[in-house]
Design an enzyme around this catalytic site. Structure first.
Site, PDB file in Angstrom:
ATOM      1  CG  HIS A  43      -4.277  -1.867   2.017  1.00  0.00           C
ATOM      2  ND1 HIS A  43      -3.508  -0.883   2.604  1.00  0.00           N
ATOM      3  CD2 HIS A  43      -4.047  -1.772   0.687  1.00  0.00           C
ATOM      4  CE1 HIS A  43      -2.855  -0.206   1.668  1.00  0.00           C
ATOM      5  NE2 HIS A  43      -3.159  -0.739   0.495  1.00  0.00           N
ATOM      6  CB  SER A 103      -5.680   0.465  -1.110  1.00  0.00           C
ATOM      7  OG  SER A 103      -5.757   0.770  -2.488  1.00  0.00           O
ATOM      8  CE  LYS A 157      -0.138  -1.835   0.568  1.00  0.00           C
ATOM      9  NZ  LYS A 157       0.686  -2.416  -0.496  1.00  0.00           N
TER      10      LYS A 157
END
Length: 393
Positions: free
Chosen positions: A211, A183, A242
Site C-alpha cells: 500500500h 492496510s 493496487k
C-alpha cells in the site's frame, strides 16, 4: 443425507447468517473507477485499491493490446522453463530503476511473492521476527518457512528490541518483517527505528510495501524512499495490483537475491508467468509515474480532504497516516449493517470484520483514490451522516 452434501459447510454458513456477518460477493459491471455499476446500480466506489486510476487508463490499455499482438495472450510456461519473455525482463528492469535497487523479481501476485520469497530466503536455524499486524500473506509465507518465528507487538520498537536481545545469539540469520503501510489502519511502520535495530543486531530487513508503492515517496517510489532508507532494506515487496492498476507482485533488492529466487521461489517454479498484456501495461504504469506526480498528489489531496471532513462530522477514523481511512464501529453486525445501508444510499464501502481484524475492531475501510471528485466525496460523507442517524440513534 450424503457426505457429499457438505452439511458441515452449510452449518458454518448458517452460523455466519445468525451472527449477521454473512455476505454475497458483489458483481462489478464496469471498469473499476470512482463510480461503478455494482449489482445493477451506479454507486460511488470507496473500496478500490486502484489508488491512481491506472486500472482503466487508456495508455495502459493500449500497451496491453500491443503486448498481446507481439507476444500472445499467455506466457505458456513457468518463468524458469520457457515462460520468461523479453517483455518480462523489461518490466523487471524498469521496476528496479524506479525502486532504485539493483534488481527486481516479478511474481504472479503480491501474495505469491510473500509465499515464495520468505520460504526461499530462510531455513531451519534462522529466526523470523514479524509485526503482529502484518498482512495475511506474510503470515502464510512465514508458516511455509522452516525457520523459527517470533511476533512483536504492533510497531512497538521496545518489544522488537527485547526479542532481538533475547534471541539473536541463538540463530544464524534473523529476518525482521513488517508491512510498510498497514492496510487495515493506514499507519506507517517505524522503518528508521526498525532498520537501526536491525543493523545493531546484525539482522536482515523485509518490508511489504503493497500500500506504499505508487503512493508514498518520490513519484510513488514507496515507503523505503519516503524514509530515505535505500540500501538499508534487504527485501522490499510490492504489489502491482493496487496503485499500478494491473496485477502481480515484486521483490526488489540485490542481484544475488534475484538469482537465488530463480532457483528456490516455489511460485516461480510451479506456476505460469504473468500474461504479456499484464507486463506491457505495467511497464506503461511505471512510465506514467516517472513522468509526473500528478496522480500521487491527487490521491493524497483527496484522502486528506475526506479524513478532515469525517473527523469534523464526529466519526472515529483512527490514526491513519495515509489515504486509507478506517471508520470504526467496533460491533461486527452493526458494521455490516452500516455498509448495507450505505449501499442503499449509493455508496459502496466494504465492511472489515473478524477474522480480517480482531473482534471488537470492526470497521468500514474507505479507500479514497486520485479519481474521486470533491462532489463525490461530499455525497459519500453525507451518506455516512444519514446512515448514522438511522442506525445509531
Amino acid at each position: 443425507m450424503s457426505v457429499h452434501d457438505l452439511k458441515f459447510l452449510e452449518d458454518q454458513l448458517n452460523e455466519l447468517k445468525h451472527q449477521g456477518v454473512y455476505r454475497k460477493l458483489p458483481i462489478v459491471e464496469t471498469p473499476n473507477e470512482a463510480e461503478i455499476v455494482l449489482n445493477g446500480r451506479k454507486v460511488i466506489n470507496l473500496s478500490s485499491n486502484n489508488y491512481l486510476g491506472f486500472a482503466n487508463h487508456p495508455r495502459l490499455k493500449a500497451a496491453a493490446i500491443k503486448a498481446i499482438e507481439n507476444f500472445g495472450v499467455g506466457a505458456g510456461a513457468v518463468k524458469t522453463i520457457v515462460g520468461n519473455m523479453s517483455i518480462h525482463e523489461q518490466l523487471e528492469e524498469v521496476l528496479a530503476k524506479f525502486k532504485k535497487e539493483e534488481a527486481v523479481m516479478v511474481f504472479q501476485s503480491g501474495y505469491n511473492c510473500n509465499a515464495g520469497v520468505i520460504q526461499a530466503i530462510t531455513q531451519a536455524g534462522d529466526l523470523i521476527v514479524s509485526d503482529e499486524l502484518n498482512h495475511a500473506s506474510i503470515i502464510d509465507g512465514v508458516r511455509l518457512s522452516r525457520a523459527d518465528k517470533a511476533v512483536y507487538k504492533h510497531s512497538d520498537i521496545e518489544d522488537l528490541k527485547r526479542i532481538l536481545a533475547e534471541k539473536r545469539g541463538k540463530y544464524k540469520q534473523v529476518l525482521i518483517i513488517t508491512d510498510g503501510v498497514f492496510s487495515m489502519d493506514g499507519d506507517l511502520a517505524k522503518l528508521p527505528e526498525i532498520v537501526d535495530l536491525a543493523e545493531q543486531y546484525n539482522c536482515l530487513t523485509y518490508v511489504d510495501d503493497a500500500h506504499g508503492s505508487g503512493v508514498l515517496g518520490e513519484n510513488g517510489r514507496g515507503t523505503v524512499d519516503h524514509f530515505k532508507l535505500h540500501g538499508r532494506i534487504d527485501f522490499t515487496i510490492g504489489t502491482l495490483s493496487k496503485a499500478f492498476g494491473v496485477v502481480g507482485g515484486y521483490v526488489a533488492g540485490r542481484k544475488i537475491m534475484k538469482e537465488w529466487l530463480s532457483h528456490r521461489a516455489r511460485p516461480l517454479l510451479f506456476s505460469t508467468n504473468l500474461p504479456p498484456a499484464v507486463a506491457g501495461a505495467l511497464i506503461e504504469a511505471v512510465k506514467l509515474l516517472n513522468e509526473s506526480d500528478e496522480a500521487t498528489t491527487a490521491v493524497w489531496r483527496n484522502g486528506n480532504y475526506f479524513k478532515l471532513k469525517m473527523k469534523e462530522a464526529g466519526f472515529d477514523i483512527g490514526h491513519s497516516e495515509t489515504p486509507i481511512t478506517p471508520v470504526f464501529f467496533r460491533d461486527e453486525a452493526l458494521t455490516v449493517s452500516f455498509s448495507k445501508h450505505l449501499l442503499e444510499e449509493g455508496v459502496f464501502v466494504s465492511p472489515i470484520i473478524f477474522p480480517t481484524v480482531p473482534k471488537g475492531m470492526a470497521r468500514v475501510r474507505v479507500m479514497v483514490t486520485a479519481m474521486h471528485t470533491t462532489e463525490q466525496l461530499d455525497k459519500a460523507i453525507a451518506a455516512f451522516v444519514k446512515v448514522r442517524s438511522i442506525l445509531m440513534k
